[in-house]
Write an enzyme that holds these catalytic residues in place. Structure first.
Site, PDB file in Angstrom:
ATOM      1  N   TYR A   1       0.828  -1.207   0.000  1.00 36.66           N
ATOM      2  CA  TYR A   1       0.000   0.000   0.000  1.00 36.66           C
ATOM      3  C   TYR A   1       0.865   1.261   0.000  1.00 36.66           C
ATOM      4  O   TYR A   1       0.474   2.279  -0.552  1.00 36.66           O
ATOM      5  CB  TYR A   1      -0.908   0.025   1.238  1.00 36.66           C
ATOM      6  CG  TYR A   1      -2.196  -0.742   1.099  1.00 36.66           C
ATOM      7  CD1 TYR A   1      -2.182  -2.113   0.892  1.00 36.66           C
ATOM      8  CD2 TYR A   1      -3.420  -0.096   1.191  1.00 36.66           C
ATOM      9  CE1 TYR A   1      -3.371  -2.820   0.784  1.00 36.66           C
ATOM     10  CE2 TYR A   1      -4.604  -0.792   1.088  1.00 36.66           C
ATOM     11  CZ  TYR A   1      -4.583  -2.148   0.889  1.00 36.66           C
ATOM     12  OH  TYR A   1      -5.757  -2.845   0.780  1.00 36.66           O
TER      13      TYR A   1
ATOM     14  N   LYS B   1       3.843 -15.382   3.429  1.00 37.90           N
ATOM     15  CA  LYS B   1       4.112 -16.156   2.210  1.00 37.90           C
ATOM     16  C   LYS B   1       5.630 -16.327   2.142  1.00 37.90           C
ATOM     17  O   LYS B   1       6.294 -15.916   1.184  1.00 37.90           O
ATOM     18  CB  LYS B   1       3.536 -15.384   0.995  1.00 37.90           C
ATOM     19  CG  LYS B   1       3.572 -16.131  -0.320  1.00 37.90           C
ATOM     20  CD  LYS B   1       2.566 -17.253  -0.431  1.00 37.90           C
ATOM     21  CE  LYS B   1       2.780 -18.042  -1.709  1.00 37.90           C
ATOM     22  NZ  LYS B   1       2.007 -19.295  -1.775  1.00 37.90           N
TER      23      LYS B   1
ATOM     24  N   ASP C   1      -2.081 -18.510   1.479  1.00 36.93           N
ATOM     25  CA  ASP C   1      -3.019 -19.275   0.645  1.00 36.93           C
ATOM     26  C   ASP C   1      -3.705 -20.358   1.474  1.00 36.93           C
ATOM     27  O   ASP C   1      -4.911 -20.574   1.389  1.00 36.93           O
ATOM     28  CB  ASP C   1      -2.333 -19.844  -0.614  1.00 36.93           C
ATOM     29  CG  ASP C   1      -0.979 -20.481  -0.366  1.00 36.93           C
ATOM     30  OD1 ASP C   1      -0.494 -20.465   0.786  1.00 36.93           O
ATOM     31  OD2 ASP C   1      -0.396 -21.017  -1.339  1.00 36.93           O
TER      32      ASP C   1
ATOM     33  N   ASP D   1      -6.030  -7.247   4.298  1.00 37.93           N
ATOM     34  CA  ASP D   1      -7.177  -6.657   3.603  1.00 37.93           C
ATOM     35  C   ASP D   1      -8.029  -7.772   3.003  1.00 37.93           C
ATOM     36  O   ASP D   1      -9.249  -7.813   3.179  1.00 37.93           O
ATOM     37  CB  ASP D   1      -6.677  -5.712   2.497  1.00 37.93           C
ATOM     38  CG  ASP D   1      -7.817  -5.129   1.692  1.00 37.93           C
ATOM     39  OD1 ASP D   1      -8.783  -4.656   2.320  1.00 37.93           O
ATOM     40  OD2 ASP D   1      -7.745  -5.154   0.446  1.00 37.93           O
TER      41      ASP D   1
ATOM     42  N   ASP E   1     -11.961  -9.489   4.420  1.00 35.36           N
ATOM     43  CA  ASP E   1     -13.202  -9.544   3.627  1.00 35.36           C
ATOM     44  C   ASP E   1     -13.713 -10.979   3.610  1.00 35.36           C
ATOM     45  O   ASP E   1     -14.910 -11.241   3.729  1.00 35.36           O
ATOM     46  CB  ASP E   1     -12.967  -9.077   2.178  1.00 35.36           C
ATOM     47  CG  ASP E   1     -13.336  -7.610   1.970  1.00 35.36           C
ATOM     48  OD1 ASP E   1     -13.082  -6.813   2.888  1.00 35.36           O
ATOM     49  OD2 ASP E   1     -13.885  -7.278   0.894  1.00 35.36           O
TER      50      ASP E   1
HETATM   51  C1  IPM Z   1     -10.361  -1.586   3.975  1.00 33.21           C
HETATM   52  C2  IPM Z   1     -10.623  -1.020   2.603  1.00 33.21           C
HETATM   53  C3  IPM Z   1      -9.491  -0.075   2.236  1.00 33.21           C
HETATM   54  C4  IPM Z   1      -8.213  -0.892   2.193  1.00 33.21           C
HETATM   55  C5  IPM Z   1      -9.699   0.687   0.925  1.00 33.21           C
HETATM   56  C6  IPM Z   1     -10.988   1.471   0.919  1.00 33.21           C
HETATM   57  C7  IPM Z   1      -8.525   1.588   0.609  1.00 33.21           C
HETATM   58  O1  IPM Z   1     -10.795  -2.010   1.670  1.00 33.21           O
HETATM   59  O2  IPM Z   1     -10.307  -0.810   4.939  1.00 33.21           O
HETATM   60  O3  IPM Z   1     -10.218  -2.809   4.092  1.00 33.21           O
HETATM   61  O4  IPM Z   1      -7.894  -1.510   1.164  1.00 33.21           O
HETATM   62  O5  IPM Z   1      -7.514  -0.913   3.194  1.00 33.21           O
HETATM   63 MN    MN Z   2     -10.669  -4.010   2.472  1.00 34.21          MN
END
Ligand code: IPM
Ligand code: MN
Length: 350
Positions: free
Chosen positions: A142, A187, A219, A243, A247
């Site tokens: 990032y 990894k 993975d 990240d 999710d």
């Molecule tokens: C999160 C989001 C952010 C990230 C985006 C919006 C930049 O997906 O907070 O997980 O990738 O960190």
């Molecule tokens: Mn995210």
């Protein structure tokens, strides 16, 4: 106590869900005799429109002066399909993380009995799953060196020893406070940066003999999270892996609208739902406010050390879920309520 909270609602559904968290904060302050004041500030697309910057200097000053930041979401479809845009809503979030030095992002994954059927995973796999992902938040790809041209582009995943040590310390100490099991996700079979993580974790492991530490490639971790989520207690990993894995983890509970988070580091901590700006739902009073309300609970617990206040919010959230007083994402085709109505219900039950 007296708190001064910065409100950064941002874009999309951000303002709606932050409004509901404010109702919960007000209710808890009233109940426990605290005084709270709020300062609103711009971040994301709305900040670009108003000032040209996604994280204006004025917003940063307000955050620095506050006791905690309640953040909604950033993102706007106007920018998503324009790769040439220099200033993007997401730039604001990243600038905030960097400038406040929020190196640790804590993302708890919990399940609620009455919602287990909402999970796409089998009940016996998810029932009782309870872990926390600790995502490094100010390093890796990032923020590493980038190059972007027509014929070639790259991002660099760079980590220094102090950056790795401080996030692993959060991992080990969090494990000590929980079930004493830490999984370091990397990894290391391919990436140099991961090998440094693993080397440092192996050194530090000796100082935490009460913690069972194991190592897992990312993975494999993605697979175990679905196959056997109850394996995890505390998971620590670098920025990009974290990240993606969080999710994935949000699916376990049944809705992304339930996952709260705290970003902590050197300066003021930020509390935010992980779900993002969900522009299709903006202004429709349908977004699930619970992740933001739960983030406010984390704020009381983590920034102010007020466990009872956090627990009061959590209890009211759990009650709303049990009562089926929820938004459409959790209603399973049954009766659902608006963002505002759920926010009012939770505040009234605190
Ligand atoms: C999160 C989001 C952010 C990230 C985006 C919006 C930049 O997906 O907070 O997980 O990738 O960190
Ligand atoms: Mn995210």
């Amino acid at each position: 106590m007296k708190f001064n909270i910065a409100l950064l609602p941002g874009d999309g559904i951000g303002p709606e869900v932050v409004n509901q968290a404010v109702k919960a904060v007000d209710a808890v302050c009233k109940k426990f005799g605290h005084e709270v004041s709020y300062t609103k500030a711009l971040v994301g697309a709305c900040a670009i429109d108003a000032t040209g910057k996604a994280y204006p200097a004025e917003t940063h000053e307000i955050c620095m002066k506050s006791d905690a930041v309640l953040f909604g979401a950033v993102g706007d479809p106007r920018f998503d399909n324009d790769p040439t845009a220099k200033e993007r809503p997401e730039t604001g979030l990243l600038a905030m993380r960097k400038q406040l030095e929020l190196y640790a992002n804590l993302r708890p994954v919990e399940t609620w009995k009455s919602l287990i059927s909402k999970s796409p995973l089998k009940t016996e796999l998810v029932d009782g799953a309870d872990f926390i992902c600790i995502r490094e938040l100010t390093g890796g790809m990032y923020f590493g060196e980038k190059h972007e041209a027509d014929d070639m582009a790259f991002d660099t995943c760079k980590y220094t020893r102090p950056e790795i040590e401080r996030i692993l310390k959060v991992g080990f100490e969090t494990a000590q406070k929980r079930n004493k099991h830490l999984t370091v996700v990397d990894k290391a079979n391919v990436l140099a940066s991961s090998r440094l993580w693993r080397k440092i974790a192996q050194e530090m492991e000796k100082n935490y003999p009460d913690v069972t530490t194991d190592y897992m490639f990312v993975d494999k971790a993605a697979m175990v999270m679905i196959q056997n989520p109850k394996f995890f207690d505390v998971l620590v990993t670098e920025n990009t892996f974290g990240d993606i894995l969080t999710d994935e983890a949000s699916v376990i509970a049944g809705s992304m609208g339930l996952l709260s988070s705290a970003s902590v580091g050197i300066h003021t901590s930020v509390y935010e739902p992980i779900h993002g700006s969900y522009p299709q739902a903006a202004g429709k009073n349908i977004a699930n406010p619970l992740a933001t309300i739960l983030s406010a609970a984390m704020m009381f617990e983590t920034s102010f050390g007020l466990k009872a206040e956090g627990a009061a919010i959590r209890k009211a959230v759990a009650a709303s879920i049990d009562a089926g007083y929820v938004t459409e994402d959790l209603a399973a085709g049954g009766k659902s309520y608006g963002t505002n109505e759920v926010g009012d219900w939770v505040a009234a039950h605190i």
